[in-house]
Design an enzyme around this catalytic site. Structure first.
Site, short mmCIF file in Angstrom:
data_model
loop_
_atom_site.label_atom_id
_atom_site.label_comp_id
_atom_site.label_asym_id
_atom_site.label_seq_id
_atom_site.Cartn_x
_atom_site.Cartn_y
_atom_site.Cartn_z
N ASP A 150 0.86 -1.18 0.00
CA ASP A 150 0.00 0.00 0.00
C ASP A 150 0.90 1.24 0.00
O ASP A 150 2.11 1.15 0.28
CB ASP A 150 -0.90 -0.03 1.23
CG ASP A 150 -1.91 1.10 1.25
OD1 ASP A 150 -2.30 1.56 0.16
OD2 ASP A 150 -2.30 1.53 2.35
N ASP A 205 -2.03 -0.78 5.62
CA ASP A 205 -2.44 -0.23 6.93
C ASP A 205 -3.93 0.07 7.01
O ASP A 205 -4.41 0.50 8.05
CB ASP A 205 -1.67 1.08 7.18
CG ASP A 205 -2.17 2.20 6.29
OD1 ASP A 205 -2.53 3.27 6.83
OD2 ASP A 205 -2.22 2.02 5.07
#
Length: 521
Positions: free
Chosen positions: A284, A466
């Site tokens: 990410d 996250d």
């Protein structure tokens, strides 16, 4: 997370049977090429000798009609009779040049072996991921094929260990089993697995296979439609038809349960898990590679992290997966040698790779209209900030004690109610309106593993993220790879491990760059 089209329940299903050629592997395309080469050459030779005019083999229509799912000699007989050619059967050991059905069959074997040697065997990543999930849930798996090349294909694809048993053309001939559409090979598979048809699901891409599954009274017969023949499979009795097996979920395994990931205190542990394997890294952006800021546009990649990414790209396939637009995230990272999946995977670009989901393009008008309506609805809420992305409307806000966040959520839901082709998703102090299609970061990861040739047992996928939107990707790699959550505190997640912040991500990536062998080295 998108709702799957079908869920296999462990409490109802004990085993799954997969057709090899068009469900597990893309070998059906190679088979069609081999048959076309065989028949076109034969018909050309025959025409020149006898002055007859024969229509050449159609790789789509003729393959489906006469070949797919049938034993080799039977397939040859049916096709030639359709061209008004009646050859003697001959003997199974006829040389390839002999003008008999068996001779042509043996010639086809040589052609197929040559094509496999030239092109290799590709698998469907969504199928491989589903098989891993089924086995993780304790559901047995079998593979069937009318071909006598089953062992060769499984070995070439390195997936032999994914199946508890296999029934191929040689086994069917040895046991004198009738071919599809009779269910004999399916019934022999469940006998070897020690289960019953009423608790077994069949995954097929052929009409004769669908018919065989229904005749065998299996619990579920699922048609896998790679080529737009949904209606035909339903007409022949498929219980459900899906475009790929990423749309099938499994319940009854710990993959579905979220617990708090274990802290990853020693990055060297990851390299130990990579013994004999090569890593595939999915990362990410915001909160993983770059620290989160109040203003998303301020989440900039440090030069140190960029250098680390460049180094780790020399030892692993690297993909940055982000909710940001593709052009934005690729510009922020600034590395041409890696792959980018923007808009939660709706648009993907990398060296020799590009994808833009047409369903996402179809939703652009609705996104434009919803953006206008939502801008007006949020005018009186100062803590809300709307950003229009290519395939999303993103609303950032700050949670406040006065209930401002509730007002933001209510406004977005009211607008979304007028656009049923859009759906809501959320993350940390963010709400997004996205096209309501069966796609997310998890499906994007599975697609990439397949397209990049990373779905074999020699690859260990690692996904680091996250956000709530990363949970689909954690589920996609669980059971076959490592999901690593970036969070400074324990929280429920489908990830198995946790690191505290972007500095710890950098430490992990730097360790991999230093310890893993160079790609192609």
């Amino acid at each position: 997370m998108r709702v799957p089209e079908l869920t296999v329940l462990r409490e109802e299903i004990d085993a799954a049977i997969f057709n090899l050629d068009g469900v597990v592997t893309q070998i059906a395309k190679l088979q069609a090429s081999a048959w076309k080469r065989l028949f076109d050459t034969y018909l050309r030779e025959r025409s020149s000798q006898q002055g007859e005019d024969y229509r050449y083999f159609d790789s789509a229509l003729d393959y489906r009609r006469y070949i797919d799912g049938r034993p080799r000699y039977q397939a040859i007989k049916h096709f030639l009779l359709a061209r008004h050619i009646d050859l003697p059967k001959g003997e199974s050991d006829d040389p390839p040049e002999r003008d008999t059905i068996c001779g042509l069959g043996n010639r086809k074997n040589l052609i197929f072996d040559q094509i496999v040697e030239e092109k290799g065997v590709r698998v469907y990543g969504c199928t491989i991921a589903l098989i891993h999930r089924l086995r993780k849930a304790g559901i047995k798996t079998a593979v069937v094929s009318a071909s006598k090349h089953c062992d060769l294909v499984l070995e070439q694809a390195k997936i032999t260990d994914l199946f508890d048993t296999r029934i191929d053309g040689m086994e069917a001939e040895r046991l004198d089993l009738d071919s599809k559409p009779d269910p004999d090979i399916f019934l022999e598979a469940v006998r070897r697995l020690g289960v019953v048809p009423a608790r077994t699901v069949v995954f097929e891409d052929t009409v004769v296979g669908i018919t065989a599954g229904k005749r065998g009274r299996f619990a579920l017969v699922i048609g896998v439609d790679h080529g737009g023949w949904n209606r035909k499979t339903r007409q022949h009795g498929a219980d459900r038809v899906v475009r790929d097996l990423c749309r099938v979920d499994v319940e009854g395994t710990d993959i579905d349960r979220c617990s708090s990931p274990r802290p990853l205190t020693d990055v060297a542990w990851v390299s130990k898990q990579l013994a004999g394997k090569r890593p595939a890294l999915f990362l990410d952006y915001g909160g993983t590679l770059a620290p989160i800021h109040d203003r998303p546009e301020d989440a900039r990649l440090s030069e140190d992290m960029r250098l680390i990414l460049r180094s780790v790209a020399r030892v692993a396939q690297v993909v940055v997966v982000s909710g940001r637009d593709l052009d934005e995230v690729s510009e922020l990272v600034g590395l041409q040698e890696i792959t980018y999946a923007g808009s939660h995977g709706l648009e993907i670009r990398g060296p020799d790779l590009r994808l833009e989901l047409p369903e996402g393009i179809d939703a652009l008008d609705d996104l434009d209209r919803a953006s206008v309506d939502l801008t007006a609805a949020l005018k009186t809420i100062p803590e809300a900030r709307l950003t229009r992305k290519r395939f999303a409307i993103v609303v950032h806000y700050r949670r406040q004690a006065g209930g401002g966040s509730d007002a933001v959520e209510s406004a977005v839901k009211r607008v979304q109610a007028h656009f049923p082709r859009l759906h809501l998703t959320g993350g940390k102090e963010v709400i997004e309106l996205l096209p309501d299609i069966d796609w997310d970061k998890g499906r994007a990861v599975r697609w990439l593993l397949s397209e990049l040739g990373l779905d074999g047992p020699e690859v260990l996928p690692l996904y680091v993220g996250d956000d709530v939107t990363d949970e689909d990707a954690f589920r996609a790699v669980r059971g076959r790879g490592l999901g690593i959550l970036v969070s400074d505190r324990p929280q429920p997640s489908a990830a198995l491990y946790r690191v505290r912040d972007t500095d710890h991500v950098a430490e992990l990536l730097r360790h991999l760059a230093e310890t893993q062998p160079t790609l192609g080295g």
